[in-house]
Design a protein around this motif. Structure first.
Motif, PDB file in Angstrom:
ATOM      1  N   GLN A 171       0.835  -1.202   0.000  1.00 34.94           N
ATOM      2  CA  GLN A 171       0.000   0.000   0.000  1.00 34.94           C
ATOM      3  C   GLN A 171       0.871   1.252   0.000  1.00 34.94           C
ATOM      4  OE1 GLN A 171      -2.647   0.348   3.364  1.00 34.94           O
ATOM      5  NE2 GLN A 171      -4.243   1.304   2.119  1.00 34.94           N
ATOM      6  N   GLY A 172       1.993   1.217   0.702  1.00 31.93           N
ATOM      7  CA  GLY A 172       2.907   2.360   0.703  1.00 31.93           C
ATOM      8  C   GLY A 172       3.465   2.646  -0.681  1.00 31.93           C
ATOM      9  N   VAL A 173       3.820   1.585  -1.409  1.00 32.93           N
ATOM     10  CA  VAL A 173       4.340   1.772  -2.765  1.00 32.93           C
ATOM     11  C   VAL A 173       3.257   2.303  -3.690  1.00 32.93           C
ATOM     12  CG1 VAL A 173       5.369   0.621  -4.762  1.00 32.93           C
ATOM     13  CG2 VAL A 173       6.084  -0.026  -2.452  1.00 32.93           C
ATOM     14  N   VAL A 174       2.047   1.743  -3.600  1.00 33.50           N
ATOM     15  CA  VAL A 174       0.934   2.185  -4.448  1.00 33.50           C
ATOM     16  C   VAL A 174       0.615   3.657  -4.195  1.00 33.50           C
ATOM     17  CG1 VAL A 174      -1.536   1.918  -4.891  1.00 33.50           C
ATOM     18  CG2 VAL A 174      -0.076  -0.098  -4.748  1.00 33.50           C
ATOM     19  N   LEU A 175       0.578   4.049  -2.928  1.00 36.15           N
ATOM     20  CA  LEU A 175       0.294   5.452  -2.607  1.00 36.15           C
ATOM     21  C   LEU A 175       1.426   6.358  -3.078  1.00 36.15           C
ATOM     22  CD1 LEU A 175      -1.251   5.078   0.968  1.00 36.15           C
ATOM     23  CD2 LEU A 175      -2.441   5.568  -1.176  1.00 36.15           C
ATOM     24  N   GLY A 228       8.514   7.766  -2.371  1.00 34.83           N
ATOM     25  CA  GLY A 228       8.972   6.422  -2.057  1.00 34.83           C
ATOM     26  C   GLY A 228       9.181   5.561  -3.279  1.00 34.83           C
ATOM     27  N   THR A 229       9.188   6.137  -4.466  1.00 30.21           N
ATOM     28  CA  THR A 229       9.377   5.367  -5.700  1.00 30.21           C
ATOM     29  C   THR A 229      10.108   6.205  -6.720  1.00 30.21           C
ATOM     30  OG1 THR A 229       8.241   4.272  -7.544  1.00 30.21           O
ATOM     31  CG2 THR A 229       7.085   6.104  -6.496  1.00 30.21           C
ATOM     32  N   LEU A 232      -4.637   2.556  -9.897  1.00 29.40           N
ATOM     33  CA  LEU A 232      -3.909   2.562  -8.629  1.00 29.40           C
ATOM     34  C   LEU A 232      -4.805   3.007  -7.481  1.00 29.40           C
ATOM     35  CD1 LEU A 232      -0.524   4.073  -9.853  1.00 29.40           C
ATOM     36  CD2 LEU A 232      -0.834   1.784  -8.896  1.00 29.40           C
ATOM     37  N   GLU A 233      -5.670   4.001  -7.729  1.00 30.28           N
ATOM     38  CA  GLU A 233      -6.612   4.445  -6.701  1.00 30.28           C
ATOM     39  C   GLU A 233      -7.535   3.293  -6.276  1.00 30.28           C
ATOM     40  OE1 GLU A 233      -8.646   7.708  -8.449  1.00 30.28           O
ATOM     41  OE2 GLU A 233      -7.092   9.189  -7.945  1.00 30.28           O
ATOM     42  N   THR A 234      -8.037   2.563  -7.267  1.00 30.72           N
ATOM     43  CA  THR A 234      -8.914   1.431  -6.963  1.00 30.72           C
ATOM     44  C   THR A 234      -8.166   0.360  -6.184  1.00 30.72           C
ATOM     45  OG1 THR A 234     -10.167   1.853  -9.001  1.00 30.72           O
ATOM     46  CG2 THR A 234     -10.437  -0.309  -7.975  1.00 30.72           C
ATOM     47  N   ALA A 235      -6.930   0.062  -6.610  1.00 29.89           N
ATOM     48  CA  ALA A 235      -6.126  -0.930  -5.902  1.00 29.89           C
ATOM     49  C   ALA A 235      -5.882  -0.504  -4.459  1.00 29.89           C
ATOM     50  CB  ALA A 235      -4.794  -1.133  -6.629  1.00 29.89           C
TER      51      ALA A 235
END
Length: 468
Positions: free
Chosen positions: A204-208, A396-397, A410-413
């Motif tokens: 979740q941290g990577v996705v955000l 973070g990416t 990504l928002e949905t994920a």
């Protein structure tokens, strides 16, 4: 062996239409070499290896008319862009010659390619994933160093590799949860809930972080609209001309010279800025035309990504500047503002000191003399800092998301990952956890095309040019 739903061979002009030195006509499909051979008189192309060039002439088989002298490039499946046999014919850039050549190739059995069909075949044949395929269009449209860099990184699989890594970790736990459902009556747990919670937090941290990068990515891809606003005679048109390094706007000492907005683009350190010079803001416009210009200025501020508020250091006080900015942004509390004091060369030491004190307290200021081009380098650095402030720092990416479709997925994920974490906290049943995790995986898979629909593919590839 690639799975190809087509048995036909497509052809298209891959260089821009119009008169030029060269034109490249591309064919892809099982009969690409044979169709070209029907026109090519120099040698037997079928006997030639891939990744080779062959000079010769092309003749129309219907009347033996000489069409052109060309160089034919052969790419054998699967070592080609589409993973099919591909032929690229480089000839002279005459519209007439190109049309004659396309007509002859069509009569031999080729058909005209649809928009983006070469890249669509590359995707369906496994040469590219969907995110990489979309990066092809971004790379073609790139008009700055950063947009080129971001598109190239995505084309080379940087974004896709990051997503595949995330999905691979989640798939292991998803499989264990699904296994638990098969043994539901025995009340056993195969998936370590503590390990799953730890993984979910990491993913979740990577996705955000990827989502946060979209703000910068959108700017890199589409440019940033920067409205130059302020009172009459603040020097807005002079500043626009100085930034563009050309006399784009009329400059006059008469207040209200600019009646409508003037805009143009400039690239600063790889970022594309669209500067908009607007009519001066005052409560009592001189006439109806100026009043309309003031109204349009306020409308443009509402559409801006960044407001550059320009004021005359010799005319306004710090309190007036604060009041102007507050009034302009009263309904736009999140709009970034850069305050710029002009005519520093005419200002007294006391005037500069008063604004420097204000800068230390509440507003970051830049001092310039637009007519003398003083302070412009520092102003440009401030502009870049405003844009990059919410960029890669803290995401973070190293990947930058530029595509709206990717951001929505990504928002949905992220929403489903949050639902799984909440489900773990409250002890939700395995079936609900597995369903939410499955939805998160599907959302990530939609980005690379592991999960896709015909409607989605049509929507994406019809935005490409015909020859790509």
């Amino acid at each position: 062996m690639p799975v190809n739903p087509w048995s036909d061979t497509i052809v298209a002009l891959s260089t821009p239409p119009g008169v030029g030195a060269l034109a490249v006509v591309r064919l892809s499909g099982p009969e690409a070499v044979g169709i070209t051979q029907a026109l090519f008189s120099k040698k037997n192309l079928a006997a030639q290896p891939g990744h080779t060039l062959h000079y010769g002439t092309l003749r129309d088989p219907s009347n033996d008319a000489l069409l052109d002298e060309v160089v034919v490039a052969l790419y054998r499946a699967p070592r080609s862009y589409t993973r099919e046999d591909v032929v690229e014919i480089s000839g002279h850039g005459s519209d007439f010659v190109v049309q004659q050549l396309l007509g002859a190739l069509l009569r031999q059995g080729a058909r005209l390619a649809e928009a983006g069909e070469f890249t669509k075949r590359a995707f369906l044949n496994g040469a590219l994933d969907l995110a990489q395929a979309e990066a092809v269009a971004d790379l073609i449209a790139a008009d700055s160093a950063l947009s080129h860099q971001v598109a190239l990184n995505q084309l080379r699989g940087g974004f896709s590799d990051e997503l595949r890594g995330l999905r691979a970790q989640l798939v292991k736990f998803a499989a264990l949860l699904e296994l638990e459902l098969d043994f539901g009556e025995e009340d056993v747990e195969f998936a370590d809930r503590t390990g799953l919670a730890r993984l979910l937090a990491e993913v979740q941290g990577v996705v955000l972080g990827l989502l946060r990068s979209f703000e910068l990515g959108n700017v890199i891809k589409n440019g940033i609209t920067t409205v130059i606003a302020g009172r009459p005679n603040a020097g807005k048109s002079t500043l626009l001309n100085a930034l563009l390094r050309e006399e784009r706007a009329i400059v006059s000492a008469i207040p209200g010279t600019t009646r409508d907005f003037i805009e143009d683009e400039v690239s600063l350190d790889g970022l594309r800025f669209r500067f908009v010079d607007t009519a001066g803001l005052r409560d009592n416009p001189a006439d109806e035309v100026e009043a309309i210009g003031v109204q349009r200025t306020r409308q443009r501020i509402g559409q801006a990504a960044l407001l550059l508020y320009l004021f005359d250091l010799t005319e306004l006080t710090p309190a007036e500047v604060q009041a102007d900015i507050a009034e302009l942004t009263s309904s736009l509390p999140t709009l970034p503002v850069l305050a710029v004091g002009n005519k520093m060369d005419l200002s007294t030491a006391a005037q500069l000191a008063a604004f420097e004190e204000l800068s230390e307290i509440s507003i970051k200021l830049n001092f310039i003399a637009a007519s003398q081009r003083l302070g412009l380098d520092a102003l440009q650095e401030s502009l870049l800092a405003q844009v990059r402030g919410a960029g890669l720092a803290g995401t973070g990416t190293a990947t930058i998301v530029t595509n709206v479709r990717h951001a929505r997925a990504l928002e949905t994920a992220a929403e489903y990952l949050a639902a799984v974490r909440q489900g773990l906290d409250v002890g939700r049943g395995t079936e609900l956890l597995a369903a939410d995790l499955r939805h998160a995986l599907n959302s990530l898979g939609e980005i690379t095309g592991e999960i896709s629909s015909d409607d989605l593919l049509t929507s994406i590839f019809t935005q490409f040019c015909i020859g790509k």
